[in-house]
Design an enzyme around this catalytic site. Sequence first.
Site, PDB file in Angstrom:
ATOM      1  N   HIS A   1       5.878   6.284  11.285  1.00 56.91           N
ATOM      2  CA  HIS A   1       5.256   6.105   9.969  1.00 56.91           C
ATOM      3  C   HIS A   1       4.282   7.281   9.784  1.00 56.91           C
ATOM      4  O   HIS A   1       3.075   7.128   9.835  1.00 56.91           O
ATOM      5  CB  HIS A   1       4.526   4.760   9.947  1.00 56.91           C
ATOM      6  CG  HIS A   1       4.198   4.240   8.575  1.00 56.91           C
ATOM      7  ND1 HIS A   1       4.234   5.026   7.439  1.00 56.91           N
ATOM      8  CD2 HIS A   1       3.812   3.006   8.171  1.00 56.91           C
ATOM      9  CE1 HIS A   1       3.886   4.277   6.399  1.00 56.91           C
ATOM     10  NE2 HIS A   1       3.635   3.060   6.815  1.00 56.91           N
TER      11      HIS A   1
ATOM     12  N   LYS B   1      26.323  -4.460  -3.185  1.00 64.10           N
ATOM     13  CA  LYS B   1      27.783  -4.408  -3.355  1.00 64.10           C
ATOM     14  C   LYS B   1      28.442  -3.702  -2.178  1.00 64.10           C
ATOM     15  O   LYS B   1      29.639  -3.445  -2.193  1.00 64.10           O
ATOM     16  CB  LYS B   1      28.129  -3.655  -4.646  1.00 64.10           C
ATOM     17  CG  LYS B   1      27.537  -4.247  -5.911  1.00 64.10           C
ATOM     18  CD  LYS B   1      27.916  -3.359  -7.099  1.00 64.10           C
ATOM     19  CE  LYS B   1      27.220  -3.799  -8.362  1.00 64.10           C
ATOM     20  NZ  LYS B   1      27.419  -2.832  -9.449  1.00 64.10           N
TER      21      LYS B   1
ATOM     22  N   ARG C   1      11.632   3.841   2.776  1.00 64.09           N
ATOM     23  CA  ARG C   1      11.250   2.884   3.820  1.00 64.09           C
ATOM     24  C   ARG C   1      12.484   2.047   4.116  1.00 64.09           C
ATOM     25  O   ARG C   1      13.146   1.561   3.195  1.00 64.09           O
ATOM     26  CB  ARG C   1      10.098   1.988   3.377  1.00 64.09           C
ATOM     27  CG  ARG C   1       9.920   0.800   4.313  1.00 64.09           C
ATOM     28  CD  ARG C   1       8.668   0.024   4.065  1.00 64.09           C
ATOM     29  NE  ARG C   1       7.496   0.768   4.481  1.00 64.09           N
ATOM     30  CZ  ARG C   1       6.282   0.225   4.569  1.00 64.09           C
ATOM     31  NH1 ARG C   1       6.090  -1.041   4.262  1.00 64.09           N
ATOM     32  NH2 ARG C   1       5.252   0.950   4.956  1.00 64.09           N
TER      33      ARG C   1
ATOM     34  N   ARG D   1       0.798  -1.218   0.000  1.00 64.66           N
ATOM     35  CA  ARG D   1       0.000   0.000   0.000  1.00 64.66           C
ATOM     36  C   ARG D   1       0.839   1.280   0.000  1.00 64.66           C
ATOM     37  O   ARG D   1       0.566   2.220  -0.746  1.00 64.66           O
ATOM     38  CB  ARG D   1      -0.937   0.057   1.220  1.00 64.66           C
ATOM     39  CG  ARG D   1      -2.201  -0.702   1.040  1.00 64.66           C
ATOM     40  CD  ARG D   1      -2.625  -1.305   2.345  1.00 64.66           C
ATOM     41  NE  ARG D   1      -1.688  -2.334   2.714  1.00 64.66           N
ATOM     42  CZ  ARG D   1      -1.794  -3.617   2.343  1.00 64.66           C
ATOM     43  NH1 ARG D   1      -2.815  -4.003   1.662  1.00 64.66           N
ATOM     44  NH2 ARG D   1      -0.880  -4.510   2.690  1.00 64.66           N
ATOM     45  N   THR D   2       1.818   1.336   0.880  1.00 61.68           N
ATOM     46  CA  THR D   2       2.551   2.593   1.028  1.00 61.68           C
ATOM     47  C   THR D   2       3.256   2.943  -0.280  1.00 61.68           C
ATOM     48  O   THR D   2       3.148   4.064  -0.779  1.00 61.68           O
ATOM     49  CB  THR D   2       3.552   2.505   2.193  1.00 61.68           C
ATOM     50  OG1 THR D   2       2.829   2.125   3.365  1.00 61.68           O
ATOM     51  CG2 THR D   2       4.226   3.838   2.442  1.00 61.68           C
TER      52      THR D   2
HETATM   53  C1  NCD Z   1       2.372  -1.073   8.137  1.00 62.51           C
HETATM   54  C2  NCD Z   1       3.864  -0.829   8.167  1.00 62.51           C
HETATM   55  O1  NCD Z   1       4.577  -1.088   7.204  1.00 62.51           O
HETATM   56  O2  NCD Z   1       4.300  -0.340   9.202  1.00 62.51           O
HETATM   57  N1  NCD Z   1       1.855  -1.208   6.863  1.00 62.51           N
HETATM   58  C3  NCD Z   1       1.581  -0.092   6.110  1.00 62.51           C
HETATM   59  O3  NCD Z   1       2.417   0.741   5.877  1.00 62.51           O
HETATM   60  N2  NCD Z   1       0.329   0.056   5.676  1.00 62.51           N
HETATM   61  C4  NCD Z   1       1.916  -2.107   9.080  1.00 62.51           C
HETATM   62  C5  NCD Z   1       2.514  -3.484   9.065  1.00 62.51           C
HETATM   63  O4  NCD Z   1       3.436  -3.799   8.315  1.00 62.51           O
HETATM   64  O5  NCD Z   1       2.033  -4.313   9.843  1.00 62.51           O
END
Ligand code: NCD
Length: 309
Positions: free
Chosen positions: A135, A86, A107, A57-58
């Site tokens: 987040h 590397k 991320r 999703r993100t």
């Molecule tokens: C979450 C995350 O990556 O922190 N997911 C997200 O971004 N929608 C929650 C998770 O991974 O459980």
Amino acid sequence: MNFKNRDIISIKDFSKEEIEYILDYAKRMVPYANGEKHTTLLSQHIMAALFFEPSTRTRLSFEIAMHRLGGNVIGFADPSGTSQKKGESLADTIRMADSYSDAIVIRHPHEGAARLAAEFSEVPVLNAGDGAGQHPTQCLLDLFTILTEKKKIKGNKVALVGDLKYGRTVHSLAYALSLFKADLTFVSPETLKMPKEVINECKEFGVEPVSTSNLEKAVKEADVLYVTRIQKERFPDPEEYNRVVGSYKINIELLKEAKKDIIVMHPLPRVTEIDPEVDKTPHAIYFKQAFNGVPVRMALLNLILGGKL
Ligand code: NCD
């Protein structure tokens, strides 16, 4: 309010007024996010999406947000195909993305990685999750969802359920909900309790979160149930994970005891913590919540990159 070139690293970097402004701006993005209206506001811009950890999703909603604004996207979804393999340092990868793009979405499995990236980057950095840390963009879409569904945030009884120790979404959300004076209950197994620092931050806003392991009672009282996955990948000891997995499960039976208008949220992905039979009830908001990531991220990108709406 001016957000031009701002990094989005932690929700704690934003005032209540700034968050309200972003949420309001996101509302205006909805017709563009669902394709009803079209725009080329960011047609001169490129976003780099650097995902060192899995994401559905993100990453997709950031990419869609940029596309819906007429912008372009570069990046990777898996660092195994990059020079990190590397032995390249994060700092060097960031320096490159900085020279190739106008904004960096990152991320990373390590807490603090986004903050570090911002130090090596001239272009704004957006934290799409740093280990068990923060987040912030998920937090904004969670707030947007509560506001859309419940018309207000203040005064709602919100129960955060599941892995409160390693879950970054709940760390950001507990802070923001306290800023907005929601009523908080933290429901988790003893070993996955909300970190003390987060509880103390909530208290600074005059909110007194209740910590419990009693899910039934919390469900009965809640207006919003925010369920999270046990973060298997962050457990130092797999045995410890086996002890807690499956400890909380939301099903129709349990929701019979809840308020009629309770909403069930989840940042997703879910594993076993919400029974799929809940999906067809009016309480299930998690897929709508995931869509809300698009207008919220559109708002952020447009504000940061200076597109005029
Ligand atoms: C979450 C995350 O990556 O922190 N997911 C997200 O971004 N929608 C929650 C998770 O991974 O459980």
